[in-house]
Design a protein around this motif. Structure first.
Motif, PDB file in Angstrom:
ATOM      1  N   PRO A  97      24.810  35.414  10.405  1.00 18.89           N
ATOM      2  CA  PRO A  97      24.580  36.205  11.620  1.00 18.89           C
ATOM      3  C   PRO A  97      23.309  37.043  11.497  1.00 18.89           C
ATOM      4  O   PRO A  97      22.847  37.342  10.395  1.00 18.89           O
ATOM      5  CB  PRO A  97      25.821  37.104  11.679  1.00 18.89           C
ATOM      6  CG  PRO A  97      26.260  37.242  10.255  1.00 18.89           C
ATOM      7  CD  PRO A  97      25.957  35.909   9.617  1.00 18.89           C
ATOM      8  N   ARG A 126      27.044  34.238  -4.685  1.00 13.35           N
ATOM      9  CA  ARG A 126      27.046  34.444  -3.232  1.00 13.35           C
ATOM     10  C   ARG A 126      26.038  35.504  -2.802  1.00 13.35           C
ATOM     11  O   ARG A 126      25.342  35.340  -1.795  1.00 13.35           O
ATOM     12  CB  ARG A 126      28.450  34.827  -2.772  1.00 13.35           C
ATOM     13  CG  ARG A 126      28.617  34.833  -1.258  1.00 13.35           C
ATOM     14  CD  ARG A 126      30.017  35.257  -0.868  1.00 13.35           C
ATOM     15  NE  ARG A 126      30.237  35.132   0.564  1.00 13.35           N
ATOM     16  CZ  ARG A 126      31.278  35.651   1.205  1.00 13.35           C
ATOM     17  NH1 ARG A 126      32.200  36.319   0.511  1.00 13.35           N
ATOM     18  NH2 ARG A 126      31.422  35.521   2.502  1.00 13.35           N
ATOM     19  N   TRP A 336      31.985  41.829   3.542  1.00 16.11           N
ATOM     20  CA  TRP A 336      32.534  40.471   3.570  1.00 16.11           C
ATOM     21  C   TRP A 336      33.778  40.408   2.684  1.00 16.11           C
ATOM     22  O   TRP A 336      34.027  41.304   1.867  1.00 16.11           O
ATOM     23  CB  TRP A 336      31.509  39.425   3.151  1.00 16.11           C
ATOM     24  CG  TRP A 336      30.907  39.575   1.771  1.00 16.11           C
ATOM     25  CD1 TRP A 336      31.377  40.319   0.718  1.00 16.11           C
ATOM     26  CD2 TRP A 336      29.717  38.951   1.301  1.00 16.11           C
ATOM     27  NE1 TRP A 336      30.553  40.190  -0.377  1.00 16.11           N
ATOM     28  CE2 TRP A 336      29.518  39.350  -0.047  1.00 16.11           C
ATOM     29  CE3 TRP A 336      28.799  38.081   1.865  1.00 16.11           C
ATOM     30  CZ2 TRP A 336      28.454  38.916  -0.820  1.00 16.11           C
ATOM     31  CZ3 TRP A 336      27.730  37.645   1.102  1.00 16.11           C
ATOM     32  CH2 TRP A 336      27.559  38.059  -0.216  1.00 16.11           C
ATOM     33  N   GLY A 337      34.559  39.361   2.892  1.00 20.01           N
ATOM     34  CA  GLY A 337      35.771  39.183   2.122  1.00 20.01           C
ATOM     35  C   GLY A 337      35.491  38.553   0.775  1.00 20.01           C
ATOM     36  O   GLY A 337      34.383  38.090   0.480  1.00 20.01           O
ATOM     37  N   LEU A 393      29.476  29.680   3.850  1.00 19.66           N
ATOM     38  CA  LEU A 393      30.696  30.475   3.992  1.00 19.66           C
ATOM     39  C   LEU A 393      30.543  31.567   5.037  1.00 19.66           C
ATOM     40  O   LEU A 393      31.532  32.142   5.491  1.00 19.66           O
ATOM     41  CB  LEU A 393      31.070  31.117   2.647  1.00 19.66           C
ATOM     42  CG  LEU A 393      31.421  30.166   1.505  1.00 19.66           C
ATOM     43  CD1 LEU A 393      31.664  30.959   0.220  1.00 19.66           C
ATOM     44  CD2 LEU A 393      32.633  29.317   1.838  1.00 19.66           C
ATOM     45  N   GLY A 394      29.290  31.870   5.418  1.00 21.68           N
ATOM     46  CA  GLY A 394      29.056  32.900   6.416  1.00 21.68           C
ATOM     47  C   GLY A 394      29.345  34.288   5.891  1.00 21.68           C
ATOM     48  O   GLY A 394      29.289  34.549   4.692  1.00 21.68           O
ATOM     49  N   MET A 395      29.697  35.182   6.804  1.00 24.02           N
ATOM     50  CA  MET A 395      29.876  36.597   6.462  1.00 24.02           C
ATOM     51  C   MET A 395      31.237  37.117   6.918  1.00 24.02           C
ATOM     52  O   MET A 395      31.375  38.274   7.319  1.00 24.02           O
ATOM     53  CB  MET A 395      28.756  37.420   7.105  1.00 24.02           C
ATOM     54  CG  MET A 395      27.375  37.159   6.541  1.00 24.02           C
ATOM     55  SD  MET A 395      27.184  37.850   4.887  1.00 24.02           S
ATOM     56  CE  MET A 395      27.312  39.589   5.247  1.00 24.02           C
ATOM     57  N   SER A 396      32.251  36.287   6.860  1.00 18.25           N
ATOM     58  CA  SER A 396      33.574  36.694   7.308  1.00 18.25           C
ATOM     59  C   SER A 396      34.112  37.848   6.465  1.00 18.25           C
ATOM     60  O   SER A 396      33.929  37.883   5.246  1.00 18.25           O
ATOM     61  CB  SER A 396      34.545  35.512   7.226  1.00 18.25           C
ATOM     62  OG  SER A 396      35.872  35.935   7.471  1.00 18.25           O
ATOM     63  N   THR A 397      34.791  38.784   7.128  1.00 15.07           N
ATOM     64  CA  THR A 397      35.407  39.884   6.393  1.00 15.07           C
ATOM     65  C   THR A 397      36.748  39.461   5.786  1.00 15.07           C
ATOM     66  O   THR A 397      37.333  40.214   5.015  1.00 15.07           O
ATOM     67  CB  THR A 397      35.636  41.099   7.313  1.00 15.07           C
ATOM     68  OG1 THR A 397      36.369  40.681   8.469  1.00 15.07           O
ATOM     69  CG2 THR A 397      34.304  41.695   7.744  1.00 15.07           C
ATOM     70  N   SER A 398      37.223  38.290   6.160  1.00 11.82           N
ATOM     71  CA  SER A 398      38.431  37.748   5.537  1.00 11.82           C
ATOM     72  C   SER A 398      38.041  37.027   4.249  1.00 11.82           C
ATOM     73  O   SER A 398      36.887  36.647   4.050  1.00 11.82           O
ATOM     74  CB  SER A 398      39.124  36.767   6.482  1.00 11.82           C
ATOM     75  OG  SER A 398      39.462  37.391   7.696  1.00 11.82           O
ATOM     76  N   VAL A 400      37.486  34.031   1.799  1.00 15.91           N
ATOM     77  CA  VAL A 400      37.053  32.663   2.079  1.00 15.91           C
ATOM     78  C   VAL A 400      37.220  31.817   0.821  1.00 15.91           C
ATOM     79  O   VAL A 400      37.189  32.321  -0.300  1.00 15.91           O
ATOM     80  CB  VAL A 400      35.577  32.614   2.550  1.00 15.91           C
ATOM     81  CG1 VAL A 400      35.433  33.232   3.922  1.00 15.91           C
ATOM     82  CG2 VAL A 400      34.657  33.323   1.558  1.00 15.91           C
TER      83      VAL A 400
END
Length: 571
Positions: A97, A126, A336-337, A393-398, A400
């Motif tokens: 993002p 990462r 992030w997660g 993997l993107g930047m998800s807060t969950s 991954v």
């Protein structure tokens, strides 16, 4: 419909058809463009019965163009729409993002802040992968800051500093600056003294349980209102090493009734009796806690954006108290997660891996069983394959999950075209060969005849893997040699007509000569595998990634007169 209107319909239809075809990388569709066309041109609506016929003709003309012609024509008619398409394509390719509020900063500057208590495991990749990618996206910069201010609990490993920088280089990035927090202790002392002057810190000799009880009940520490001169004196005594571990701390004054007890008057400095392993820092005994040290460094080194784990949300809140005292603006923060990596039985933890090595259960950080960057590197995984997987993997807060199959697929795409092919036979069974050529000559690479062919002699017998031996009377195709029939415990040559494979379904197998082979030990996560490779494999260079046909890719680790060692890469 008059001619002028007809020409306008054609012109507008052509723009819409070109845009539609390029956007979807396919033929333009009349139905898909009619709605936007009529919506943007209300004066076309009274002629709704005639417009589709004109549009259909235009669409046929557009669909007869190749992509380059479509782009050129749209650039002539509507350059802004071509620019919009290109911008959308770029957005589609962007897995990360946009960073927030980039317009407020002269430069986007980010940091990788490792604790050098050991080499990196896979999860550590990462941060540099994502930050390095953001640097490229924004033409920014990033620094590596070694957060090595814990000489005891997370004791730095002197070899880890260079090992981590080597890993970052292997991943394909070069930091713009490298600093060590243990070189900057005097800077932290200076800011602690300034914070004391601002009424934002006090020295505290409460025991751990005593302060915890006060904190949890929202009651102030009895030392909270010491005069500034006393706090300075006691902090200077901390700096001079006059206290032992646990005797005195420096606390940041926050809100003693804050709804989150973890944010109430947190520790900024504590005493550590264990000397730092770096000679330059071994005399310090008063060490900053990470939240204080990191917050000061982010400000002084111009960090604009911070990425940290979702479990560290309180860090920003603690540091905000310090920033408010100094009148500083806090950097942008993205959380992030946690990342989990499949395939490994070993926990992704530096301390766990270190202990397994010390116990002799792993043969070093690059053991193929270890979930480390060093292990992947020795196996022949390219850094860019890891980066692409991590960025994906993107930047998800969950939390991954990283599937190693993704890393392998990325790597395969890169190395497949370069990797020469060879044969390796495990647990070989010897079979005499009756008739046929004196040698087989399969290509070094099936897609690159210009690289030449290997020469595999057939000195009257070959070795094949046990499962590849056909039943008596059945045939197999020795790749690069020809078809043989299993007869009287030997292979009888029957010819080189490939139709036996294409039309009759004869299995193709790999093989090596019965002698003059290269002894190979293949290191894998499941243990060593012994085998014999064809003679030309002796020409493969150390560090070269090759493919043993029907087995998989490997990296050449050692080439010796008696034995070659390779590391299993992936299928």
């Amino acid at each position: 419909m008059d001619d002028d209107l007809r020409d306008r319909v054609r012109a507008e239809a052509e723009k819409h058809a070109l845009f539609n075809a390029l956007k979807h990388d396919s033929d333009a569709d009349v139905g898909a463009i009619m709605g936007p066309l009529m919506g943007e041109n209300p004066d076309f609506r009274p002629h709704g019965s005639e417009v589709p016929g004109i549009v259909g003709g235009v669409v046929s003309e557009v669909n007869g163009m190749d992509t380059a012609e479509k782009r050129e024509r749209l650039g002539e008619l509507a350059p802004e729409e071509l620019e919009e398409l290109d911008s959308e394509d770029e957005k589609d390719d962007q897995l990360l993002p946009d960073l927030p509020n980039v317009e407020e900063y002269d430069e986007i500057r980010m940091r990788v802040a490792p604790n050098p208590n050991g080499p990196w495991h896979i999860g550590h990749a990462r941060m540099p992968a994502v930050i390095g990618t953001y640097k490229e996206m924004y033409d920014g910069s990033f620094l590596v800051r070694f957060d090595d201010t814990d000489p005891e609990t997370k004791r730095p490993d002197l070899s880890a500093y260079d090992a981590i920088l080597d890993d970052i280089d292997y991943l394909g990035f070069e930091p713009d600056e490298v600093i060590k927090a243990s070189d900057r202790v005097e800077t932290y002392y200076d800011h602690a003294r300034e914070l004391i002057d601002l009424g934002g810190a006090y020295t505290c000799s409460c025991g751990g349980e005593e302060f915890s009880d006060l904190k949890n009940s929202g009651e102030p520490c009895p030392h909270r209102d010491k005069d500034v001169e006393t706090v300075h004196e006691e902090f200077d005594a901390m700096v001079d090493g006059d206290y032992s571990s646990g005797e005195m701390v420096l606390r940041v004054k926050t809100d003693i009734e804050h709804k989150n007890p973890a944010l109430r008057d947190f520790v900024a400095f504590r005493m550590v009796d264990t000397p730092h392993p770096r000679e330059e820092a071994e005399d310090y005994r008063a060490w900053p806690m990470l939240d204080f040290q990191s917050g000061i460094d982010d400000q002084l080194t111009g960090v604009s954006h911070i990425i940290r784990g979702i479990d560290l949300q309180d860090s920003a809140k603690r540091q905000q108290f310090v920033y408010d005292y100094f009148g500083w603006d806090y950097p942008e923060v993205l959380h992030w997660g946690h990342v989990q990596v499949d395939e490994y039985d070993i926990k992704m933890s530096t301390s766990t891996i270190k202990q397994l090595i010390e116990d002799g259960e792993l043969n070093g950080w690059d053991d193929p069983r270890a979930p480390t960057i060093g292990s992947l590197r020795r196996r022949g995984i390219l850094g860019s394959a890891i980066v692409d997987a991590m960025v994906g993997l993107g930047m998800s807060t969950s939390g991954v999950d990283l599937a190693m199959s993704t890393v392998y697929a990325n790597n395969r795409d890169i190395v497949d075209d370069e990797a020469n092919r060879y044969f390796l036979v495990r647990d070989g069974v010897e079979k005499a060969v009756v008739g046929g050529p004196e040698a087989g000559e399969p290509p070094l690479h099936p897609d690159h005849e210009d690289r030449g062919r290997r020469h595999i002699p057939v000195p009257g017998a070959v070795r094949v893997e046990p499962n590849d031996v056909p039943a008596n009377g059945e045939r197999v195709w020795l790749k690069g040699y020809g078809c043989v029939r299993h007869t009287r415990d030997a292979f009888e040559y029957t010819g080189d007509d490939i139709s036996a494979v294409r039309d009759e379904g004869v299995d193709v197998i790999h093989w090596v000569p019965a002698d003059d082979t290269v002894s190979v030990t293949m290191r894998t996560a499941d243990g060593d595998v012994e085998g014999e490779a064809e003679p030309d494999f002796a020409d493969a260079d150390v560090d070269e990634v090759v493919q043993f046909e029907r087995i998989g890719f490997t990296r050449v680790d050692e080439q010796g007169d008696d034995e070659t060692v390779v590391y299993w890469t992936h299928k």
